[in-house]
Design a protein around this motif. Sequence first.
Motif, PDB file in Angstrom:
ATOM      1  N   ALA A  38       0.868  -1.180   0.000  1.00  0.00           N
ATOM      2  CA  ALA A  38       0.000   0.000   0.000  1.00  0.00           C
ATOM      3  C   ALA A  38       0.902   1.227   0.000  1.00  0.00           C
ATOM      4  N   GLY A  39       0.698   2.106  -0.968  1.00  0.00           N
ATOM      5  CA  GLY A  39       1.567   3.276  -1.066  1.00  0.00           C
ATOM      6  C   GLY A  39       0.878   4.457  -1.704  1.00  0.00           C
ATOM      7  N   GLY A  40      -0.340   4.745  -1.240  1.00  0.00           N
ATOM      8  CA  GLY A  40      -1.103   5.840  -1.827  1.00  0.00           C
ATOM      9  C   GLY A  40      -2.185   5.318  -2.748  1.00  0.00           C
ATOM     10  N   CYS A  41      -2.647   6.156  -3.656  1.00  0.00           N
ATOM     11  CA  CYS A  41      -3.718   5.772  -4.580  1.00  0.00           C
ATOM     12  C   CYS A  41      -3.313   4.531  -5.371  1.00  0.00           C
ATOM     13  N   PHE A  42      -4.164   3.516  -5.354  1.00  0.00           N
ATOM     14  CA  PHE A  42      -3.769   2.254  -5.998  1.00  0.00           C
ATOM     15  C   PHE A  42      -3.710   2.337  -7.515  1.00  0.00           C
ATOM     16  N   TRP A  43      -4.272   3.364  -8.125  1.00  0.00           N
ATOM     17  CA  TRP A  43      -4.154   3.507  -9.578  1.00  0.00           C
ATOM     18  C   TRP A  43      -2.688   3.657  -9.982  1.00  0.00           C
ATOM     19  N   CYS A  44      -1.945   4.478  -9.232  1.00  0.00           N
ATOM     20  CA  CYS A  44      -0.522   4.673  -9.531  1.00  0.00           C
ATOM     21  C   CYS A  44       0.277   3.418  -9.206  1.00  0.00           C
ATOM     22  N   THR A  45       0.050   2.874  -8.010  1.00  0.00           N
ATOM     23  CA  THR A  45       0.833   1.721  -7.568  1.00  0.00           C
ATOM     24  C   THR A  45       0.654   0.549  -8.523  1.00  0.00           C
ATOM     25  N   GLU A  46      -0.574   0.331  -8.977  1.00  0.00           N
ATOM     26  CA  GLU A  46      -0.845  -0.737  -9.934  1.00  0.00           C
ATOM     27  C   GLU A  46      -0.068  -0.508 -11.231  1.00  0.00           C
ATOM     28  N   ALA A  47      -0.073   0.730 -11.711  1.00  0.00           N
ATOM     29  CA  ALA A  47       0.589   1.046 -12.982  1.00  0.00           C
ATOM     30  C   ALA A  47       2.090   0.801 -12.908  1.00  0.00           C
ATOM     31  N   TYR A  48       2.719   1.129 -11.788  1.00  0.00           N
ATOM     32  CA  TYR A  48       4.147   0.871 -11.646  1.00  0.00           C
ATOM     33  C   TYR A  48       4.449  -0.618 -11.781  1.00  0.00           C
ATOM     34  N   PHE A  49       3.810  -1.407 -10.940  1.00  0.00           N
ATOM     35  CA  PHE A  49       4.161  -2.821 -10.859  1.00  0.00           C
ATOM     36  C   PHE A  49       3.816  -3.594 -12.133  1.00  0.00           C
ATOM     37  N   GLU A  50       2.735  -3.224 -12.798  1.00  0.00           N
ATOM     38  CA  GLU A  50       2.368  -3.985 -13.989  1.00  0.00           C
ATOM     39  C   GLU A  50       3.340  -3.764 -15.145  1.00  0.00           C
ATOM     40  N   ARG A  51       4.196  -2.760 -15.041  1.00  0.00           N
ATOM     41  CA  ARG A  51       5.183  -2.495 -16.077  1.00  0.00           C
ATOM     42  C   ARG A  51       6.473  -3.310 -15.904  1.00  0.00           C
ATOM     43  N   SER A  92       9.082 -15.376  -9.570  1.00  0.00           N
ATOM     44  CA  SER A  92      10.257 -15.108  -8.738  1.00  0.00           C
ATOM     45  C   SER A  92      11.566 -15.492  -9.420  1.00  0.00           C
ATOM     46  N   THR A  93      11.489 -16.161 -10.575  1.00  0.00           N
ATOM     47  CA  THR A  93      12.719 -16.454 -11.323  1.00  0.00           C
ATOM     48  C   THR A  93      13.106 -15.277 -12.218  1.00  0.00           C
ATOM     49  N   LYS A  94      12.194 -14.317 -12.373  1.00  0.00           N
ATOM     50  CA  LYS A  94      12.447 -13.166 -13.230  1.00  0.00           C
ATOM     51  C   LYS A  94      12.580 -11.864 -12.446  1.00  0.00           C
ATOM     52  N   ILE A  95      11.918 -11.773 -11.318  1.00  0.00           N
ATOM     53  CA  ILE A  95      12.053 -10.614 -10.446  1.00  0.00           C
ATOM     54  C   ILE A  95      11.910 -11.098  -9.012  1.00  0.00           C
ATOM     55  N   SER A 199      11.279   6.202 -16.829  1.00  0.00           N
ATOM     56  CA  SER A 199      12.615   6.715 -17.133  1.00  0.00           C
ATOM     57  C   SER A 199      13.653   6.157 -16.161  1.00  0.00           C
ATOM     58  N   ASN A 200      13.304   6.117 -14.879  1.00  0.00           N
ATOM     59  CA  ASN A 200      14.250   5.694 -13.851  1.00  0.00           C
ATOM     60  C   ASN A 200      14.473   4.178 -13.806  1.00  0.00           C
ATOM     61  N   PHE A 201      13.474   3.415 -14.248  1.00  0.00           N
ATOM     62  CA  PHE A 201      13.558   1.956 -14.153  1.00  0.00           C
ATOM     63  C   PHE A 201      13.488   1.299 -15.535  1.00  0.00           C
ATOM     64  N   ARG A 202      14.045   1.965 -16.513  1.00  0.00           N
ATOM     65  CA  ARG A 202      13.948   1.486 -17.891  1.00  0.00           C
ATOM     66  C   ARG A 202      14.462   0.057 -18.044  1.00  0.00           C
ATOM     67  N   ASP A 203      15.507  -0.292 -17.308  1.00  0.00           N
ATOM     68  CA  ASP A 203      16.097  -1.619 -17.447  1.00  0.00           C
ATOM     69  C   ASP A 203      15.231  -2.723 -16.850  1.00  0.00           C
ATOM     70  N   LYS A 204      14.207  -2.351 -16.080  1.00  0.00           N
ATOM     71  CA  LYS A 204      13.329  -3.343 -15.453  1.00  0.00           C
ATOM     72  C   LYS A 204      11.966  -3.451 -16.140  1.00  0.00           C
ATOM     73  N   LEU A 205      11.758  -2.665 -17.201  1.00  0.00           N
ATOM     74  CA  LEU A 205      10.458  -2.604 -17.851  1.00  0.00           C
ATOM     75  C   LEU A 205      10.241  -3.743 -18.844  1.00  0.00           C
ATOM     76  N   LYS A 206       8.979  -4.121 -19.002  1.00  0.00           N
ATOM     77  CA  LYS A 206       8.600  -5.025 -20.089  1.00  0.00           C
ATOM     78  C   LYS A 206       8.838  -4.279 -21.406  1.00  0.00           C
ATOM     79  N   PRO A 207       9.160  -5.000 -22.471  1.00  0.00           N
ATOM     80  CA  PRO A 207       9.486  -4.352 -23.755  1.00  0.00           C
ATOM     81  C   PRO A 207       8.435  -3.353 -24.230  1.00  0.00           C
ATOM     82  N   GLU A 208       7.162  -3.657 -24.028  1.00  0.00           N
ATOM     83  CA  GLU A 208       6.118  -2.783 -24.547  1.00  0.00           C
ATOM     84  C   GLU A 208       6.049  -1.424 -23.863  1.00  0.00           C
ATOM     85  N   TYR A 209       6.749  -1.294 -22.723  1.00  0.00           N
ATOM     86  CA  TYR A 209       6.740  -0.004 -22.013  1.00  0.00           C
ATOM     87  C   TYR A 209       8.026   0.788 -22.205  1.00  0.00           C
TER      88      TYR A 209
END
Length: 211
Positions: A38-51, A92-95, A199-209
């Motif tokens: 839980a870290g504030g409005c879940f719309w933002c938190t969801e968007a971060y993790f799904e990327r 957990s084998t990927k992150i 921008s800050n986590f580009r190396d951890k993003l799925k290709p489509e993002y």
Amino acid sequence: MASCSESSNADRNRTTDSEAQAQPLDQDTAGLAKAVFAGGCFWCTEAYFERLKGVEAVVSGYAGGKEPNPSYDEVSAGRTGHAEAVQVYYDSTKITYQGLLEVFFATHDPTTLNRQGPDVGKQYRSIVFYSNPQQKKQAEDYIKELEEAGTFKNKILTYVQPLRKFWPAEDYHQDYYRLNPDDPYVRSVARPKVQKFESNFRDKLKPEYIK
């Protein structure tokens, strides 16, 4: 500046794209690890993790209170002990869980009590919900590491507490960031934060993002 609850209340009074297009959780989650934050409005938190590479699904919901079957109206009005939270299903084998913790603490302010930007109330408090002793220790150790490194100017106020029950939020909250790009809160608050994250986590993003 718009708040998460103001945008949500306005959206429920009209038919939205999200009501027709929201994706149900893929039921094939067997073998995936789970983490809840839980870290504030879940719309933002969801968007971060799904990327993130390795994250297979993210569900917005409520956790941290004792009240059963909480509704958004009850939670956003502060009438429950629940916080807006997300449940992350990941490979957990990927992150790793440590990797999720690093993203969590980098994408919200863990030093503010019951507040994230324009969103104010206990429902927006910062929490790491653990499901086993290993997650608890990793969260506590990482908080200690951040404190000793002086990563934040002020003391970290994130709670580390056991997950009792995660309650999925109403359908119109799921995948809200993607399905409601013209929402005032998404435009003014969420989008700049998500773009900074990309921008800050580009190396951890799925290709489509990756842009």
